[in-house]
Scaffold this active site. Structure first.
Site, PDB file in Angstrom:
ATOM      1  NE  ARG A 128       4.998  -4.339  10.993  1.00  0.00           N
ATOM      2  CZ  ARG A 128       5.767  -4.226   9.897  1.00  0.00           C
ATOM      3  NH1 ARG A 128       6.848  -4.995   9.775  1.00  0.00           N
ATOM      4  NH2 ARG A 128       5.469  -3.366   8.965  1.00  0.00           N
ATOM      5  CE  LYS A 161      -1.027  -0.077   4.980  1.00  0.00           C
ATOM      6  NZ  LYS A 161       0.117  -0.972   5.296  1.00  0.00           N
ATOM      7  NE  ARG A 206       9.824  -0.828   8.603  1.00  0.00           N
ATOM      8  CZ  ARG A 206       8.590  -0.555   8.210  1.00  0.00           C
ATOM      9  NH1 ARG A 206       8.367  -0.025   7.026  1.00  0.00           N
ATOM     10  NH2 ARG A 206       7.562  -0.812   8.977  1.00  0.00           N
ATOM     11  NE  ARG A 258       9.415  -3.522   4.395  1.00  0.00           N
ATOM     12  CZ  ARG A 258       8.250  -2.971   4.741  1.00  0.00           C
ATOM     13  NH1 ARG A 258       7.396  -2.604   3.811  1.00  0.00           N
ATOM     14  NH2 ARG A 258       7.927  -2.858   6.008  1.00  0.00           N
ATOM     15  NE  ARG A 296      -0.911  -0.031  10.988  1.00  0.00           N
ATOM     16  CZ  ARG A 296       0.096   0.360  10.208  1.00  0.00           C
ATOM     17  NH1 ARG A 296       0.170   1.612   9.820  1.00  0.00           N
ATOM     18  NH2 ARG A 296       1.000  -0.488   9.806  1.00  0.00           N
TER      19      ARG A 296
HETATM   20  P1  AMP Z   1       3.992   1.062   8.830  1.00  0.00           P
HETATM   21  O1  AMP Z   1       5.251   1.623   8.269  1.00  0.00           O
HETATM   22  O2  AMP Z   1       2.749   1.685   8.262  1.00  0.00           O
HETATM   23  O3  AMP Z   1       3.951  -0.454   8.765  1.00  0.00           O
HETATM   24  O4  AMP Z   1       3.975   1.452  10.397  1.00  0.00           O
HETATM   25  C1  AMP Z   1       5.013   1.074  11.254  1.00  0.00           C
HETATM   26  C2  AMP Z   1       4.541   1.100  12.695  1.00  0.00           C
HETATM   27  O5  AMP Z   1       4.118   2.417  13.056  1.00  0.00           O
HETATM   28  C3  AMP Z   1       3.361   0.202  13.011  1.00  0.00           C
HETATM   29  O6  AMP Z   1       3.724  -1.158  13.225  1.00  0.00           O
HETATM   30  C4  AMP Z   1       2.833   0.878  14.288  1.00  0.00           C
HETATM   31  O7  AMP Z   1       3.656   0.573  15.408  1.00  0.00           O
HETATM   32  C5  AMP Z   1       3.016   2.355  13.968  1.00  0.00           C
HETATM   33  N1  AMP Z   1       1.833   2.910  13.285  1.00  0.00           N
HETATM   34  C6  AMP Z   1       1.767   3.368  12.008  1.00  0.00           C
HETATM   35  N2  AMP Z   1       0.540   3.818  11.720  1.00  0.00           N
HETATM   36  C7  AMP Z   1      -0.199   3.647  12.849  1.00  0.00           C
HETATM   37  C8  AMP Z   1      -1.569   3.905  13.188  1.00  0.00           C
HETATM   38  N3  AMP Z   1      -2.424   4.419  12.288  1.00  0.00           N
HETATM   39  N4  AMP Z   1      -1.969   3.610  14.440  1.00  0.00           N
HETATM   40  C9  AMP Z   1      -1.112   3.117  15.357  1.00  0.00           C
HETATM   41  N5  AMP Z   1       0.168   2.806  15.093  1.00  0.00           N
HETATM   42  C10 AMP Z   1       0.638   3.079  13.848  1.00  0.00           C
END
Ligand code: AMP
Length: 227
Positions: A176, A15, A165, A129, A90
């Site tokens: 996750r 996404k 990461r 990744r 989320r």
């Molecule tokens: P992402 O890069 O979108 O996978 O986000 C990495 C991490 O950031 C996630 O595993 C959460 O710990 C935190 N995170 C990102 N977006 C949100 C959200 N909308 N609500 C809560 N935690 C978030």
């Protein structure tokens, strides 16, 4: 037309890649809550320290904190003509907050695009990744590796070190995914009820093919340069 687009999908569904393409094609800001949190983490800001434990464990940052950051970001002038939200909402309370925030401005979400990929493929993708520590380019050692050394960025002579990461370790990926199914998946039904959900398969196709499908779903011609 002001496009207010939300990208839904499991971590690693692609996404973020599609969000960046859409932002470029439609000339809209790409707002990734994950990127915002990581930037604060890297700079060790107060917010970065507050969110560190959640990011490293693959858990969600509390709704209050996340919503405050997104509400502030959406007030910035570059969001006046629309935005691409990537990784937010989320949870159902986050979706409610966004709905109320936009309703206060007489606006609503134009489309929620759900990129679907089976869990088995997500684990395969995320464990491979890598991100360039200098320029941020994302590679996949299986599907999109650098041309030479697997530990070095090959884009535009960058030469940065490729890093994994912390939350792309397999145990964290599984956490996750668990959080995704438990807390984030209900958001899909939320937008379905609002009549703005569009679902696209993110598996077995190139990013270009997936982008073409999303564009035709949106039914609005892109304004900016094509990625
Ligand atoms: P992402 O890069 O979108 O996978 O986000 C990495 C991490 O950031 C996630 O595993 C959460 O710990 C935190 N995170 C990102 N977006 C949100 C959200 N909308 N609500 C809560 N935690 C978030």
């Amino acid at each position: 037309m002001a496009l207010k687009i939300i990208m839904l999908g499991a971590p690693g569904a692609g996404k973020g890649t599609q969000a960046k393409r859409l932002a470029l094609a439609y000339g809209l800001p790409h707002i990734s809550t994950g990127d915002i949190f990581r930037a604060h983490l890297n700079r060790a800001t107060h917010l970065g320290k507050q969110v560190q434990q959640y990011l490293e464990a693959g858990r969600l940052v509390p709704d209050d904190l996340t919503c405050e950051i997104v509400a502030d970001r959406l007030k910035e002038s570059d969001c006046a003509n629309g935005f691409i939200l990537d990784g937010f909402p989320r949870s159902t309370p986050q979706a409610e907050m966004l709905r109320n925030h936009l309703a206060g401005r007489g606006e609503s979400v134009s489309a929620a695009i759900n990129v679907e990929v089976p869990d088995s493929e997500i684990v395969e993708r995320l464990t491979a990744r890598r991100t360039c520590s200098l320029c941020g380019t994302i590679f996949n050692l299986k599907f999109d590796p650098p041309s030479g050394d697997a530990t070095q960025c090959d884009r535009n002579g960058c030469g940065g070190r490729l890093i994994r990461r912390k939350d792309d370790e397999e145990v964290t990926i599984r956490e996750r995914l668990r959080v995704y199914h438990e807390t984030t998946e209900p958001v899909i039904g939320y937008y379905e009820k609002l009549g703005v959900l569009r679902t696209v398969s993110g598996a077995g196709a190139t990013p270009e093919e997936i982008f073409a499908k999303i564009e035709s779903m949106l039914g609005a011609p892109a304004k900016g340069p094509q990625p």
